[in-house]
Design a protein around this motif. Structure first.
Motif, PDB file in Angstrom:
ATOM      1  N   GLU A 410       1.339   3.669   2.125  1.00 45.99           N
ATOM      2  CA  GLU A 410       2.255   2.701   1.536  1.00 45.99           C
ATOM      3  C   GLU A 410       1.644   1.310   1.582  1.00 45.99           C
ATOM      4  O   GLU A 410       0.861   0.995   2.478  1.00 45.99           O
ATOM      5  CB  GLU A 410       3.610   2.715   2.253  1.00 45.99           C
ATOM      6  N   ALA A 411       1.994   0.521   0.560  1.00 42.25           N
ATOM      7  CA  ALA A 411       1.510  -0.853   0.472  1.00 42.25           C
ATOM      8  C   ALA A 411       2.627  -1.792   0.909  1.00 42.25           C
ATOM      9  O   ALA A 411       3.739  -1.729   0.382  1.00 42.25           O
ATOM     10  CB  ALA A 411       1.072  -1.165  -0.956  1.00 42.25           C
ATOM     11  N   LEU A 412       2.339  -2.659   1.853  1.00 44.22           N
ATOM     12  CA  LEU A 412       3.349  -3.542   2.432  1.00 44.22           C
ATOM     13  C   LEU A 412       3.056  -4.997   2.048  1.00 44.22           C
ATOM     14  O   LEU A 412       1.966  -5.521   2.302  1.00 44.22           O
ATOM     15  CB  LEU A 412       3.352  -3.398   3.956  1.00 44.22           C
ATOM     16  N   PHE A 413       4.050  -5.627   1.423  1.00 49.60           N
ATOM     17  CA  PHE A 413       3.949  -7.034   1.056  1.00 49.60           C
ATOM     18  C   PHE A 413       5.032  -7.823   1.808  1.00 49.60           C
ATOM     19  O   PHE A 413       6.095  -7.284   2.125  1.00 49.60           O
ATOM     20  CB  PHE A 413       4.144  -7.221  -0.450  1.00 49.60           C
ATOM     21  N   ASP A 414       4.761  -9.109   2.067  1.00 49.91           N
ATOM     22  CA  ASP A 414       5.784  -9.977   2.637  1.00 49.91           C
ATOM     23  C   ASP A 414       6.284 -10.925   1.544  1.00 49.91           C
ATOM     24  O   ASP A 414       5.908 -10.784   0.369  1.00 49.91           O
ATOM     25  CB  ASP A 414       5.261 -10.737   3.863  1.00 49.91           C
ATOM     26  N   ASP A 415       7.129 -11.879   1.903  1.00 52.99           N
ATOM     27  CA  ASP A 415       7.703 -12.778   0.892  1.00 52.99           C
ATOM     28  C   ASP A 415       7.032 -14.149   0.870  1.00 52.99           C
ATOM     29  O   ASP A 415       7.584 -15.103   0.327  1.00 52.99           O
ATOM     30  CB  ASP A 415       9.211 -12.923   1.109  1.00 52.99           C
ATOM     31  N   GLU A 416       5.848 -14.252   1.447  1.00 56.43           N
ATOM     32  CA  GLU A 416       5.134 -15.526   1.453  1.00 56.43           C
ATOM     33  C   GLU A 416       4.915 -16.044   0.033  1.00 56.43           C
ATOM     34  O   GLU A 416       5.013 -17.239  -0.241  1.00 56.43           O
ATOM     35  CB  GLU A 416       3.785 -15.349   2.172  1.00 56.43           C
TER      36      GLU A 416
END
Length: 522
Positions: A410-416
């Motif tokens: 899975e690819a995990l992104f944040d909200d930066e």
């Protein structure tokens, strides 16, 4: 700002909508149907039942005096009701279902065909053993391949889900400590900050106190922190591998060594086994117990509150404590070992009334046998490839939570990347619904701010991934361009507009009430 059309649905901003609103609230093939309790079917039924031969006089004051409070539907009405409901739901058979940590993959129809064979679907758990030899052989074969794929000597098939499997594993660990006279001394379970929420909940349910283990800046277990917290009072650690950040725990063997050196057991949350099946055997890494979600790795149906299965594989140190029943094969054929028999004297008990979910066993073994060893290895490789493809195609517009190196499943992104836009992760996810896609997992894992967790699984083609990526890029570009209205009111095109999710969670309305002045029963 968005506007409201005549049926109470918002019209999307920046859209020239010259089409007249429908007079009924329906839109094309989407029927505007009233709630089932608001129909006029209170005085009818779709079936004819014979008059009862006896009265209810023996029920005394338990006899119903008021209407039953259920609407009646003819067969066509019932069919149409559920078909219309299905048109309001996203489904894996409709498009990609990118929920991270959930592994929403295609369920091959071959599996369904096998599960519907009369010899599996029409049997009963109380039948004589001699009449269900084929079913027991299937369970034994499934157990063999689960043990082979994980490198573990024992497996308990009966747990019904991942959390139920965690319960099984921790109860086996507790039984092992009790057998050594150490249970009263070992009262702690160590759990990393990025663990699934069921891990600490299960440990607490079994009676342990939970101690949190920190993670490093690159999203993995902090081995130094773990070592400082291990001691004679620790019963077990619970580590997810690959973990919930979509990363392989590179220090997994050292984690197991330190755990065993302290006299504790290593429970591995196997929810993400789909990323390593056919490539890595958890038993070789030092794992003592691990649940396997058959719906995630072996494609049995997922969700809907239906029957599930979460078998638990156990190391040699825990094998004797596995819950009954076990399937064994000898000269007399297949049979079940129950708790009261001498062969299962150390079993901690039972986890369910019978033998587990037969339909899920059939589907999982069908998946294994149709793929073969090379196919299962390819499952893991393709799942990892797809996740890294998404990460690579989106990382110039969105911010990966852990940009260095590849991810796993899975690819995990944040909200930066959303800072300064006045758009939140929730807003972005709601806008995905308007574009025809189910949102990714939001705000999980908790260690990543505004998390967006995307798991494509191996069953999505490059064409479908490109379609998904194209929409994600368009939305990301719109967010950065300041098109706030597109996101703040979304979804605009779903059957229902955005809910007040905080109110829905804190004050849910779970019971229908008849409108005032209505003759309908409540």
């Amino acid at each position: 700002m968005s506007t409201m059309n005549t049926v109470g649905r918002p019209t999307a901003p920046n859209q020239v909508d010259s089409k007249p609103a429908t007079l009924t609230g329906g839109r094309g093939l989407l029927q505007n149907e009233a709630l089932i309790f608001e129909g006029d079917g209170w005085g009818k039924t779709g079936v004819d039942l014979p008059e009862p031969k006896t009265d209810a006089s023996d029920l005394g004051d338990l006899v119903r005096k008021d209407p039953i409070g259920l609407p009646g539907l003819s067969e066509p009405e019932a069919m149409r009701h559920y078909v219309r409901l299905s048109q309001k739901n996203h489904a894996i058979d409709l498009a990609i279902y990118p929920l991270g940590s959930c592994t929403m993959k295609h369920n091959p129809r071959l599996n369904e065909k096998m599960a519907r064979l009369a010899g599996f679907s029409d049997i009963h758990p109380l039948q004589p053993i001699s009449t269900v030899q084929g079913a027991l052989e299937l369970m034994d074969t499934l157990a063999h391949w689960l043990k082979t794929l994980t490198g573990m000597p024992a497996v308990a098939l009966s747990p019904k889900a991942g959390a139920h499997g965690e319960l099984c594993g921790l109860m086996a660990i507790r039984a092992a400590h009790e057998a050594k006279g150490e249970h009263e001394q070992r009262r702690k379970v160590l759990v990393p900050t990025s663990a699934h929420g069921t891990n600490p909940a299960t440990a607490a349910f079994v009676g342990y106190s939970v101690v949190e283990v920190a993670q490093t800046e690159d999203g993995r277990v902090d081995v130094a922190d773990l070592a400082s917290k291990l001691g004679p009072d620790v019963a077990a650690i619970m580590v997810t591998n690959p973990n919930t950040c979509g990363l392989f725990e590179r220090d997994i063997i050292e984690i197991a060594r330190l755990t065993h050196e302290a006299g504790a057991y290593f429970y591995c949350d196997g929810a993400n086994f789909n990323a390593i099946v056919g490539r890595v055997r958890p038993g070789d890494l030092g794992v003592d117990a691990m649940h396997i979600n058959l719906h995630k790795t072996f494609s049995t149906p997922h969700g809907g509150g239906g029957p599930g299965a979460g078998p638990v594989v156990l190391s040699e140190a825990l094998a004797a404590f596995a819950p009954a029943p076990w399937v064994v094969h000898d000269d007399n054929g297949y049979r079940l070992i129950e708790r009261e028999e001498d062969e299962a004297e150390q079993a901690f008990g039972r986890l369910c009334a019978f033998q587990g979910q037969m339909g899920m066993y059939v589907r999982a073994l069908s998946y294994m046998m149709s793929h073969g060893s090379d196919g299962l290895r390819q499952v893991a490789e393709d799942a990892v490839l797809n996740a890294n493809y998404i990460k690579a195609r989106l990382q110039d517009l969105m911010s990966p939570a852990f940009p260095d190196g590849p991810c796993m499943h899975e690819a995990l992104f944040d909200d930066e990347w959303l800072k300064g836009t006045d758009i939140t992760t929730l807003d972005f996810a709601k806008a995905m619904i308007d574009e025809g896609f189910h949102p990714m997992t939001m705000y999980f894992p908790l260690v990543v701010h505004g998390a967006m967790l995307i798991e494509p699984t191996e069953t999505e083609s490059k064409a479908e991934l490109d379609r998904f990526i194209h929409v994600m890029r368009l939305l990301a570009e719109a967010a950065k361009a300041g098109d706030v209205d597109r996101f703040k009111g979304a979804p605009f095109h779903a059957p229902l507009k955005r809910l007040d999710e905080t109110r829905a969670a804190r004050s849910p309305v779970l019971r229908w009430s008849a409108p005032e002045g209505s003759n309908q029963a409540a």
